[in-house]
Design an enzyme around this catalytic site. Structure first.
Site, PDB file in Angstrom:
ATOM      1  N   ASP A  68       0.587  -3.301   5.144  1.00 36.10           N
ATOM      2  CA  ASP A  68       1.319  -3.810   3.983  1.00 36.10           C
ATOM      3  C   ASP A  68       2.352  -4.780   4.540  1.00 36.10           C
ATOM      4  O   ASP A  68       3.396  -4.350   5.048  1.00 36.10           O
ATOM      5  CB  ASP A  68       1.996  -2.662   3.226  1.00 36.10           C
ATOM      6  CG  ASP A  68       2.817  -3.161   2.046  1.00 36.10           C
ATOM      7  OD1 ASP A  68       2.360  -4.077   1.343  1.00 36.10           O
ATOM      8  OD2 ASP A  68       3.925  -2.622   1.834  1.00 36.10           O
ATOM      9  N   ASP A 115       6.547   1.825   2.195  1.00 28.98           N
ATOM     10  CA  ASP A 115       5.763   0.781   2.850  1.00 28.98           C
ATOM     11  C   ASP A 115       4.636   1.376   3.691  1.00 28.98           C
ATOM     12  O   ASP A 115       3.534   0.819   3.754  1.00 28.98           O
ATOM     13  CB  ASP A 115       6.662  -0.100   3.726  1.00 28.98           C
ATOM     14  CG  ASP A 115       7.670  -0.872   2.890  1.00 28.98           C
ATOM     15  OD1 ASP A 115       7.227  -1.723   2.090  1.00 28.98           O
ATOM     16  OD2 ASP A 115       8.878  -0.616   3.013  1.00 28.98           O
ATOM     17  N   GLU A 158      -3.147  -6.268   2.712  1.00 25.27           N
ATOM     18  CA  GLU A 158      -2.948  -6.653   1.321  1.00 25.27           C
ATOM     19  C   GLU A 158      -2.849  -8.172   1.214  1.00 25.27           C
ATOM     20  O   GLU A 158      -2.220  -8.830   2.040  1.00 25.27           O
ATOM     21  CB  GLU A 158      -1.673  -6.005   0.771  1.00 25.27           C
ATOM     22  CG  GLU A 158      -1.479  -6.252  -0.711  1.00 25.27           C
ATOM     23  CD  GLU A 158      -0.291  -5.506  -1.291  1.00 25.27           C
ATOM     24  OE1 GLU A 158       0.176  -5.934  -2.364  1.00 25.27           O
ATOM     25  OE2 GLU A 158       0.160  -4.514  -0.690  1.00 25.27           O
TER      26      GLU A 158
END
Length: 173
Positions: A8, A139, A67
């Site tokens: 991420d 996160d 992502e």
């Protein structure tokens, strides 16, 4: 048995999560955050690259998932996020890992069942799916969700087209 590193990305905090896949089971190997301490962006990008390179050396993943950039209201933030993603992707490609990219909606749908899930819902589902004693930091949970999404996508491809399709999936996305 495959090891997947999910990321991420962020220019200040980059989450990472590592899972091992054995058949239909996903086993938690590790997760955390790379927190950049420098003010200038080039130094932060180097910290992201170096941190992920070390994680890759430590866990020896066979797959890398990240992502995708989303559209942000602040163009400067979107550019910094894109550069952080670039540093992460370069760390993966330098280690000869295939790279797969997923939107936030795809990730949330794979983990929670809806693309509009809240961060707390993602954390809760990751805790349940990976049988963790507590919810991971936001996160890190998002990064684990990226890895789980990649696993589910590969499993779907195996069901549809065989293992060769699933193995090559990450290379061209």
């Amino acid at each position: 048995m495959a090891i997947i590193l999910g990321v991420d990305p962020g220019s200040r905090i980059t989450g990472y999560g590592v899972i091992q896949c054995q058949g239909r089971h996903q086993i938690y190997l590790g997760s955390g955050c790379i927190r950049t301490s420098c003010e200038d962006l080039p130094s932060r990008l180097k910290q992201i690259f170096d941190g992920l390179s070390e994680i890759i050396r430590q866990y020896q993943p066979e797959q890398f998932a990240i992502e995708k950039v989303f559209l942000a209201k602040n163009a400067d933030s979107a550019l910094k996020l894109g550069q952080a993603r670039g540093a992460a992707i370069v760390a993966a490609t330098a280690a000869h890992l295939p790279v797969a990219e997923y939107t936030a909606t795809q990730i949330k749908s794979a983990v929670v069942g809806t693309g509009r899930a809240q961060k707390t819902q993602v954390q809760h589902m990751i805790q349940q799916l990976l049988k963790l004693p507590a919810a991971p930091q936001a996160d890190a949970a998002d990064a684990l969700a990226v890895a789980v999404c990649h696993y589910h996508t590969c499993q779907s491809l195996v069901a549809l087209g065989g293992r060769a399709t699933a193995r090559s999936y990450g290379r061209y996305r």
